[in-house]
Motif scaffolding. Structure first.
Motif, PDB file in Angstrom:
ATOM      1  N   GLU A  11      -1.202 -11.455  -2.569  1.00  0.00           N
ATOM      2  CA  GLU A  11      -0.343 -12.023  -1.518  1.00  0.00           C
ATOM      3  C   GLU A  11      -0.880 -11.618  -0.150  1.00  0.00           C
ATOM      4  OE1 GLU A  11       2.568 -14.023   0.420  1.00  0.00           O
ATOM      5  OE2 GLU A  11       1.999 -11.980   0.942  1.00  0.00           O
ATOM      6  N   ARG A  12      -1.218 -12.590   0.687  1.00  0.00           N
ATOM      7  CA  ARG A  12      -1.982 -12.282   1.897  1.00  0.00           C
ATOM      8  C   ARG A  12      -1.224 -11.447   2.921  1.00  0.00           C
ATOM      9  NH1 ARG A  12      -1.960 -18.100   2.299  1.00  0.00           N
ATOM     10  NH2 ARG A  12      -0.475 -18.877   3.847  1.00  0.00           N
ATOM     11  N   LEU A  27      -0.918  -5.740   5.178  1.00  0.00           N
ATOM     12  CA  LEU A  27      -0.245  -4.451   5.352  1.00  0.00           C
ATOM     13  C   LEU A  27      -0.932  -3.357   4.540  1.00  0.00           C
ATOM     14  CD1 LEU A  27       3.449  -5.688   5.186  1.00  0.00           C
ATOM     15  CD2 LEU A  27       2.195  -4.988   7.232  1.00  0.00           C
ATOM     16  N   ALA A  28      -1.442  -3.728   3.356  1.00  0.00           N
ATOM     17  CA  ALA A  28      -2.161  -2.751   2.530  1.00  0.00           C
ATOM     18  C   ALA A  28      -3.435  -2.285   3.224  1.00  0.00           C
ATOM     19  CB  ALA A  28      -2.477  -3.351   1.163  1.00  0.00           C
ATOM     20  N   GLY A  72       0.772  -1.240   0.000  1.00  0.00           N
ATOM     21  CA  GLY A  72       0.000   0.000   0.000  1.00  0.00           C
ATOM     22  C   GLY A  72       0.799   1.284   0.000  1.00  0.00           C
ATOM     23  N   LEU A  73       2.022   1.254  -0.490  1.00  0.00           N
ATOM     24  CA  LEU A  73       2.843   2.466  -0.456  1.00  0.00           C
ATOM     25  C   LEU A  73       2.341   3.555  -1.405  1.00  0.00           C
ATOM     26  CD1 LEU A  73       6.458   1.034  -0.149  1.00  0.00           C
ATOM     27  CD2 LEU A  73       5.057   2.079   1.624  1.00  0.00           C
ATOM     28  N   ASN A  74       1.559   3.191  -2.396  1.00  0.00           N
ATOM     29  CA  ASN A  74       0.994   4.226  -3.275  1.00  0.00           C
ATOM     30  C   ASN A  74      -0.122   5.022  -2.607  1.00  0.00           C
ATOM     31  OD1 ASN A  74       2.552   3.901  -5.590  1.00  0.00           O
ATOM     32  ND2 ASN A  74       1.176   2.396  -6.500  1.00  0.00           N
ATOM     33  N   PHE A  75      -0.787   4.442  -1.635  1.00  0.00           N
ATOM     34  CA  PHE A  75      -2.030   5.025  -1.123  1.00  0.00           C
ATOM     35  C   PHE A  75      -1.856   6.458  -0.630  1.00  0.00           C
ATOM     36  CE2 PHE A  75      -3.555   0.506   0.255  1.00  0.00           C
ATOM     37  CZ  PHE A  75      -3.614   0.138  -1.079  1.00  0.00           C
ATOM     38  N   ALA A  76      -0.733   6.751   0.003  1.00  0.00           N
ATOM     39  CA  ALA A  76      -0.508   8.088   0.574  1.00  0.00           C
ATOM     40  C   ALA A  76      -0.346   9.155  -0.503  1.00  0.00           C
ATOM     41  CB  ALA A  76       0.728   8.074   1.465  1.00  0.00           C
ATOM     42  N   HIS A  77      -0.141   8.744  -1.756  1.00  0.00           N
ATOM     43  CA  HIS A  77       0.150   9.694  -2.823  1.00  0.00           C
ATOM     44  C   HIS A  77      -1.036   9.965  -3.740  1.00  0.00           C
ATOM     45  CE1 HIS A  77       4.295   9.473  -1.566  1.00  0.00           C
ATOM     46  NE2 HIS A  77       4.329   8.169  -1.787  1.00  0.00           N
ATOM     47  N   TYR A  78      -2.178   9.324  -3.510  1.00  0.00           N
ATOM     48  CA  TYR A  78      -3.338   9.600  -4.357  1.00  0.00           C
ATOM     49  C   TYR A  78      -3.874  10.991  -4.066  1.00  0.00           C
ATOM     50  CZ  TYR A  78      -3.840   4.938  -6.340  1.00  0.00           C
ATOM     51  OH  TYR A  78      -3.650   3.783  -7.057  1.00  0.00           O
TER      52      TYR A  78
END
Length: 226
Positions: free
Chosen positions: A77-78, A83-84, A58-64
């Protein structure tokens, strides 16, 4: 005769060692390797409903940007998906993390304004099918943003990429193949390829097989009317 597996497709994607290592090292790559800056560039200007395949941790989430009304993030992948989910809670836009694989997206056709493929086409099992699915779920005129490992332009490094892809690299790095040509595959899948640029990440003196990258966009064509 062996019994058919009862697992759903996303359950067949399980890289526990890679997932643990990636969870520790990816934030470092974002901060020190320049990947975070590329994520911001990748997502800048998006709006409406967005689907992201291979969301990882989920490292992209902060940049939307705030103009995005919803992100549906697909991750098979579980451990990374868990973490996502945690990252989604901290995101500035609504994010729904969903189990699934890129080759069989569990969403309706033409339901999204944009799609994001970020360091994932290197590891999907069937690139053509994954891109066909992205084309299916995008509305006509919808945009695909991509940030991917790419085939090196130099013959020497390209030969190294092909060699490691045939041997240890996919086994160690969660199915990653460094020598796939993302722009060519996207165009072959029926997208109108837009502008893209080639990067080297990180910009070290001696590049790694996964250092060559591409960052750009494409669109699902608008079909002509009757």
């Amino acid at each position: 005769m062996p019994l058919r597996s009862s697992r759903t497709p996303h359950e067949a994607v399980h890289h526990p060692v890679f997932a643990r290592v990636y969870a520790k090292l990816s934030p470092v790559a974002d901060d020190w390797g320049g990947v975070g800056r590329h994520r911001r560039e990748l997502l800048a200007g998006l709006s409406g409903r967005v689907i992201e395949i291979g969301a990882g941790n989920g490292l992209n989430f902060a940049h939307y940007p705030e103009t995005v009304s919803e992100v549906v993030a697909i991750e098979p992948e579980r451990q990374l998906r868990r973490l996502a989910v945690e990252a989604a809670v901290r995101a500035g836009v609504p994010v729904d993390v969903v189990p699934g694989v890129a080759e069989a997206l569990p969403v309706k056709s033409e339901a999204f304004d944009a799609a994001v493929a970020s360091l994932v086409l290197c590891s999907v099992r069937d690139v053509r099918r994954a891109l066909s699915e992205l084309r299916r779920v995008l509305r006509p005129g919808g945009e695909l943003r991509f940030y991917e490992h790419g085939l090196a332009e130099g013959r020497g490094l390209a030969a190294v990429q092909h060699a490691v892809d045939r041997t240890f690299w996919p086994l160690v790095f969660g199915g990653c193949h460094t020598a796939r040509d993302a722009p060519a595959a996207i165009e072959e899948a029926g997208f109108e390829l837009g502008e893209y640029r080639r990067l080297r990440v990180p910009r070290s003196r001696v590049p790694l097989p996964a250092s060559p990258c591409v960052l750009g966009s494409a669109r699902r064509p608008v079909e002509p009317g009757p």
